[in-house]
Design a protein around this motif. Structure first.
Motif, PDB file in Angstrom:
ATOM      1  N   ALA A 126       0.299  -6.888  15.130  1.00 36.01           N
ATOM      2  CA  ALA A 126       0.388  -5.495  14.733  1.00 36.01           C
ATOM      3  C   ALA A 126      -0.855  -5.103  13.945  1.00 36.01           C
ATOM      4  O   ALA A 126      -1.561  -5.949  13.398  1.00 36.01           O
ATOM      5  N   THR A 127      -1.130  -3.811  13.887  1.00 36.73           N
ATOM      6  CA  THR A 127      -2.246  -3.310  13.088  1.00 36.73           C
ATOM      7  C   THR A 127      -1.870  -3.380  11.607  1.00 36.73           C
ATOM      8  O   THR A 127      -0.758  -3.030  11.218  1.00 36.73           O
ATOM      9  N   GLU A 128      -2.798  -3.860  10.786  1.00 34.88           N
ATOM     10  CA  GLU A 128      -2.510  -3.990   9.364  1.00 34.88           C
ATOM     11  C   GLU A 128      -2.439  -2.616   8.707  1.00 34.88           C
ATOM     12  O   GLU A 128      -3.292  -1.756   8.923  1.00 34.88           O
ATOM     13  N   ALA A 129      -1.411  -2.418   7.897  1.00 33.57           N
ATOM     14  CA  ALA A 129      -1.223  -1.169   7.168  1.00 33.57           C
ATOM     15  C   ALA A 129      -1.591  -1.377   5.701  1.00 33.57           C
ATOM     16  O   ALA A 129      -1.561  -2.501   5.198  1.00 33.57           O
ATOM     17  N   PRO A 130      -1.956  -0.316   4.985  1.00 31.71           N
ATOM     18  CA  PRO A 130      -2.318  -0.467   3.568  1.00 31.71           C
ATOM     19  C   PRO A 130      -1.103  -0.899   2.742  1.00 31.71           C
ATOM     20  O   PRO A 130       0.031  -0.547   3.040  1.00 31.71           O
ATOM     21  N   SER A 131      -1.371  -1.677   1.690  1.00 29.57           N
ATOM     22  CA  SER A 131      -0.284  -2.183   0.851  1.00 29.57           C
ATOM     23  C   SER A 131      -0.567  -1.909  -0.617  1.00 29.57           C
ATOM     24  O   SER A 131      -1.687  -1.597  -1.018  1.00 29.57           O
ATOM     25  N   ALA A 132       0.472  -2.068  -1.437  1.00 27.70           N
ATOM     26  CA  ALA A 132       0.333  -1.954  -2.892  1.00 27.70           C
ATOM     27  C   ALA A 132      -0.328  -3.221  -3.434  1.00 27.70           C
ATOM     28  O   ALA A 132      -0.419  -4.231  -2.727  1.00 27.70           O
ATOM     29  N   THR A 185      11.682 -17.356  11.310  1.00 30.00           N
ATOM     30  CA  THR A 185      11.345 -16.666  10.074  1.00 30.00           C
ATOM     31  C   THR A 185      10.864 -15.257  10.388  1.00 30.00           C
ATOM     32  O   THR A 185      10.110 -15.030  11.342  1.00 30.00           O
ATOM     33  N   VAL A 186      11.302 -14.298   9.575  1.00 31.48           N
ATOM     34  CA  VAL A 186      10.928 -12.905   9.806  1.00 31.48           C
ATOM     35  C   VAL A 186      10.809 -12.181   8.466  1.00 31.48           C
ATOM     36  O   VAL A 186      11.505 -12.519   7.500  1.00 31.48           O
ATOM     37  N   VAL A 187       9.897 -11.210   8.407  1.00 30.32           N
ATOM     38  CA  VAL A 187       9.781 -10.346   7.231  1.00 30.32           C
ATOM     39  C   VAL A 187      10.226  -8.955   7.663  1.00 30.32           C
ATOM     40  O   VAL A 187       9.628  -8.363   8.562  1.00 30.32           O
ATOM     41  N   ARG A 188      11.266  -8.444   7.009  1.00 31.92           N
ATOM     42  CA  ARG A 188      11.815  -7.146   7.396  1.00 31.92           C
ATOM     43  C   ARG A 188      11.509  -6.102   6.325  1.00 31.92           C
ATOM     44  O   ARG A 188      11.441  -6.414   5.141  1.00 31.92           O
ATOM     45  N   TYR A 189      11.367  -4.850   6.777  1.00 29.10           N
ATOM     46  CA  TYR A 189      11.142  -3.735   5.851  1.00 29.10           C
ATOM     47  C   TYR A 189      11.881  -2.512   6.383  1.00 29.10           C
ATOM     48  O   TYR A 189      12.059  -2.351   7.594  1.00 29.10           O
ATOM     49  N   PRO A 190      12.358  -1.627   5.504  1.00 29.80           N
ATOM     50  CA  PRO A 190      13.218  -0.530   5.948  1.00 29.80           C
ATOM     51  C   PRO A 190      12.522   0.742   6.398  1.00 29.80           C
ATOM     52  O   PRO A 190      13.088   1.537   7.146  1.00 29.80           O
ATOM     53  N   SER A 191      11.293   0.980   5.910  1.00 26.17           N
ATOM     54  CA  SER A 191      10.635   2.264   6.209  1.00 26.17           C
ATOM     55  C   SER A 191       9.124   2.080   6.316  1.00 26.17           C
ATOM     56  O   SER A 191       8.559   1.092   5.827  1.00 26.17           O
ATOM     57  N   ASP A 215       6.604   3.318   4.867  1.00 23.59           N
ATOM     58  CA  ASP A 215       5.787   3.226   3.665  1.00 23.59           C
ATOM     59  C   ASP A 215       5.747   1.805   3.091  1.00 23.59           C
ATOM     60  O   ASP A 215       4.898   1.495   2.247  1.00 23.59           O
ATOM     61  N   LEU A 216       6.656   0.924   3.568  1.00 25.48           N
ATOM     62  CA  LEU A 216       6.672  -0.458   3.082  1.00 25.48           C
ATOM     63  C   LEU A 216       6.137  -1.450   4.116  1.00 25.48           C
ATOM     64  O   LEU A 216       6.145  -2.659   3.882  1.00 25.48           O
ATOM     65  N   GLU A 217       5.661  -0.944   5.245  1.00 28.82           N
ATOM     66  CA  GLU A 217       5.156  -1.841   6.286  1.00 28.82           C
ATOM     67  C   GLU A 217       3.976  -2.661   5.781  1.00 28.82           C
ATOM     68  O   GLU A 217       3.891  -3.880   6.011  1.00 28.82           O
ATOM     69  N   GLY A 218       3.031  -2.016   5.096  1.00 32.16           N
ATOM     70  CA  GLY A 218       1.864  -2.727   4.587  1.00 32.16           C
ATOM     71  C   GLY A 218       2.244  -3.813   3.584  1.00 32.16           C
ATOM     72  O   GLY A 218       1.669  -4.915   3.592  1.00 32.16           O
ATOM     73  N   ASP A 219       3.245  -3.535   2.721  1.00 34.07           N
ATOM     74  CA  ASP A 219       3.704  -4.538   1.755  1.00 34.07           C
ATOM     75  C   ASP A 219       4.290  -5.751   2.482  1.00 34.07           C
ATOM     76  O   ASP A 219       4.029  -6.901   2.114  1.00 34.07           O
ATOM     77  N   ALA A 220       5.087  -5.483   3.525  1.00 34.97           N
ATOM     78  CA  ALA A 220       5.692  -6.574   4.293  1.00 34.97           C
ATOM     79  C   ALA A 220       4.614  -7.410   4.982  1.00 34.97           C
ATOM     80  O   ALA A 220       4.681  -8.651   5.005  1.00 34.97           O
ATOM     81  N   LYS A 245      10.497  -3.821  11.383  1.00 34.40           N
ATOM     82  CA  LYS A 245      11.216  -2.744  10.720  1.00 34.40           C
ATOM     83  C   LYS A 245      12.697  -2.910  11.005  1.00 34.40           C
ATOM     84  O   LYS A 245      13.094  -3.206  12.139  1.00 34.40           O
ATOM     85  N   SER A 246      13.546  -2.725   9.975  1.00 33.49           N
ATOM     86  CA  SER A 246      14.972  -2.951  10.147  1.00 33.49           C
ATOM     87  C   SER A 246      15.777  -2.086   9.190  1.00 33.49           C
ATOM     88  O   SER A 246      15.412  -1.927   8.024  1.00 33.49           O
ATOM     89  N   THR A 247      16.880  -1.566   9.685  1.00 31.48           N
ATOM     90  CA  THR A 247      17.776  -0.780   8.833  1.00 31.48           C
ATOM     91  C   THR A 247      18.773  -1.678   8.097  1.00 31.48           C
ATOM     92  O   THR A 247      19.593  -1.194   7.324  1.00 31.48           O
ATOM     93  N   ASP A 248      18.696  -2.993   8.340  1.00 27.78           N
ATOM     94  CA  ASP A 248      19.613  -3.932   7.685  1.00 27.78           C
ATOM     95  C   ASP A 248      19.170  -4.293   6.271  1.00 27.78           C
ATOM     96  O   ASP A 248      19.900  -5.000   5.575  1.00 27.78           O
ATOM     97  N   VAL A 249      17.980  -3.852   5.862  1.00 33.49           N
ATOM     98  CA  VAL A 249      17.478  -4.203   4.532  1.00 33.49           C
ATOM     99  C   VAL A 249      17.134  -2.927   3.769  1.00 33.49           C
ATOM    100  O   VAL A 249      16.861  -1.881   4.361  1.00 33.49           O
ATOM    101  N   SER A 250      17.146  -3.027   2.429  1.00 35.49           N
ATOM    102  CA  SER A 250      16.815  -1.871   1.589  1.00 35.49           C
ATOM    103  C   SER A 250      15.414  -1.968   1.001  1.00 35.49           C
ATOM    104  O   SER A 250      14.910  -1.010   0.407  1.00 35.49           O
ATOM    105  N   GLY A 251      14.782  -3.128   1.150  1.00 37.64           N
ATOM    106  CA  GLY A 251      13.415  -3.342   0.678  1.00 37.64           C
ATOM    107  C   GLY A 251      12.789  -4.467   1.469  1.00 37.64           C
ATOM    108  O   GLY A 251      13.416  -5.024   2.390  1.00 37.64           O
ATOM    109  N   VAL A 252      11.553  -4.837   1.159  1.00 36.18           N
ATOM    110  CA  VAL A 252      10.890  -5.927   1.868  1.00 36.18           C
ATOM    111  C   VAL A 252      11.710  -7.207   1.663  1.00 36.18           C
ATOM    112  O   VAL A 252      12.033  -7.582   0.527  1.00 36.18           O
ATOM    113  N   THR A 253      12.068  -7.852   2.761  1.00 33.93           N
ATOM    114  CA  THR A 253      12.918  -9.039   2.716  1.00 33.93           C
ATOM    115  C   THR A 253      12.316 -10.133   3.588  1.00 33.93           C
ATOM    116  O   THR A 253      12.100  -9.929   4.787  1.00 33.93           O
TER     117      THR A 253
END
Length: 531
Positions: free
Chosen positions: A387-393, A446-452, A454-459, A475-483
């Motif tokens: 995937a293309t890298e997104a900006p992160s915090a 192993t997987v890193v999930r994120y809900p929205s 704006d958190l893709e870059g953090d994940a 991206k997943s609706t099963d999580v509320s934050g980066v998991t």
């Protein structure tokens, strides 16, 4: 000219009959002939319209009749979180269909064909379970069997017909059909393999006989005379009796072939015999002009719609026809039949369990849509594996929850994995990392999930710091934050193990692979059942 005007013109007094057939007399005869011609044309057109309408109505009514034959059920009735394989560079996705053969004796016809009258009324078992995998480009296919006596984890399921809920358990896989129907078997397969299954189909004894008769028989082969009958040591048997060589089987004899187990020596060899039958059936159908032979096509349509129960999203003649056409387009030398690599169950020698790394390799090939044969050409399309890298915090501001999901169908969870990886992240500067104490989670990979968005870059930043490929960031609706879900593929260490990409045709040695174009396959008969 109006009709009344014509009548007045024909009775004018200045018309003199003695003068012979003049122009006006000829006109009268011409108009009468024209009227008769118009009436004839109107009658012909009306008749033709009735015939066309009748044919259309007949076709529509027959189509409704076929649709009415089809029985349907819920796609999934169990707890499962398998995800669809992502589309390839051309936007195509693979298609997975679970085919289940039940041993139902809940009709007089099935009791007659399958015996065991004492089992009439009991919930059916799924003694034949086979995944049909069509590649995203529809150029290759796989038929993957799991032996009926494979011990697996069966999830919590709710029977859609009775409303009864069955709690999660560990048992052999054929019992899943009795714990919530085909939707429970589908969920069990998804949890075991990590492969998202789009649809299911079930067929019983009488359905097999109807389909075999409609096809007109397929060729099978035995190397020795075979008679699958009761013996002093082993009761039961399918009744299959034939001499050595190649034979065309249909009807009841086809069912006997598919049910035979003792004469082949094991349930694993029964899967091989079933693969031979299906490969031969596909070759037979491809060699017939079924789609230009209307009576044959109608016979097949009637048999198929009466024989199958399907998941509701494919519960129409058109959708089943479309599925058949997709499979028909695959060349026979690109169809591969395999059985799940397995080993003896340490708890019960009569059962088997998945063979660890070998089974995992097969599931990975299916998840990643890697062809099981080597006969295809490499795709010229550019592959998009990352995937293309997104900006992160900043690292210290990224919140991430780490879960331990290292349990698998054959191995228990690795204690403390969530804490170990959380500590590793904190050492790398991710001070807001925390562990999840939830127990009993299971993920094959192993997987890193994120809900929205704006958190893709953090994940992605979390994944990159641990060596996890960006293709495993979802991206997943099963999580509320980066998991971060630490799966069964990462049981040791703090750096994600490098994964070697699966190659086409690179199957485990104990998968018993058969190519669909191989016409030389022949079954060996266990000595006790020769005659």
């Amino acid at each position: 000219m109006a009709h009344s005007d014509v009548q007045r013109e024909e009775t004018r007094p200045d018309v003199r009959p003695s003068e012979g057939p003049g122009p006006e007399t000829s006109g009268r005869h011409g108009r009468r002939r024209a009227r008769r011609k118009h009436r004839l044309l109107r009658w012909s057109a009306t008749t033709l319209a009735v015939l066309i309408l009748g044919s259309a109505c007949g076709g529509y009514l027959y189509y409704r009749h076929l649709n009415g034959n089809i029985r349907k059920g819920e796609r999934s009735s169990g707890d499962s979180k398998a995800h669809k394989t992502e589309a390839n560079a051309a936007g195509q996705t693979p298609l997975n269909i679970l085919l289940i053969g039940s041993d139902s004796r809940n009709s007089a016809e099935n009791v007659k064909l399958g015996g065991s009258r004492d089992n009439r009324g009991n919930p059916p078992l799924g003694d034949v379970q086979m995944l049909i995998h069509l590649s995203a480009d529809r150029k290759s296919a796989a038929m993957v069997s799991i032996p009926r006596d494979t011990r697996v984890d069966i999830p919590k399921c709710k029977d859609p017909d009775t409303g009864r809920t069955y709690e999660a358990t560990t048992d052999i896989i054929n019992t899943s059909l009795a714990r919530g129907g085909a939707g429970c078997t589908l969920a069990t397969w998804q949890n075991l393999t990590g492969v998202y299954i789009d649809h299911w189909m079930t067929i019983d004894f009488s359905g097999v006989v109807r389909m075999a008769d409609a096809i007109g028989g397929v060729n099978v082969c035995v190397r020795q005379n075979v008679w699958d009958r009761p013996t002093a040591a082993v009761p039961g048997g399918s009744g299959l009796k034939m001499r050595a060589g190649t034979h065309k089987v249909q009807g009841k004899e086809a069912l006997q072939w598919l049910r035979t187990r003792h004469a082949w020596g094991s349930d694993l060899m029964r899967a091989r015999a079933q693969h031979m039958y299906l490969n031969s059936m596909i070759r037979t159908l491809k060699g017939q002009n079924v789609f230009t032979d209307t009576p044959r096509l109608m016979d097949l349509a009637e048999a198929a719609t009466k024989s199958l129960k399907v998941s509701e999203e494919i519960g129409s003649v058109k959708k089943l026809y479309d599925l058949g056409m997709q499979l028909k387009s695959v060349p026979t030398d690109r169809i591969t039949s395999v059985t799940m690599p397995n080993v003896e169950d340490p708890r019960n020698r009569d059962h088997v369990i998945p063979d660890g790394a070998n089974a995992d390799k097969l599931w990975e090939m299916l998840r990643d849509d890697v062809s099981l044969d080597k006969n295809g050409k490499a795709s010229k399309a550019k592959k998009t594996t990352e995937a293309t890298e997104a900006p992160s915090a900043p690292d210290g501001e990224i919140g991430v929850l780490v879960q331990n999901a290292t349990a698998s169908s054959t191995l228990g969870p690795v204690s403390g994995r969530a804490g170990t990886i959380t500590q590793a992240l904190v050492r790398k500067g991710f001070s807001q990392a925390s562990k999840d104490a939830t127990a009993g989670l299971s993920e094959d990979r192993t997987v890193v999930r994120y809900p929205s968005a704006d958190l893709e870059g953090d994940a992605q930043r979390i994944a990159k710091s641990l060596g996890i490929p960006l293709s495993s960031v979802k991206k997943s609706t099963d999580v509320s934050g980066v998991t971060l879900v630490v799966g069964a593929d990462w049981r040791t260490g703090t750096a994600y193990p490098k994964q070697s990409a699966a190659k086409a045709g690179d199957l485990p040695g104990n998968s018993d692979a058969i190519n669909g174009s191989d016409t030389g396959q022949c079954m060996d008969v266990y000595s006790v059942y020769r005659w």
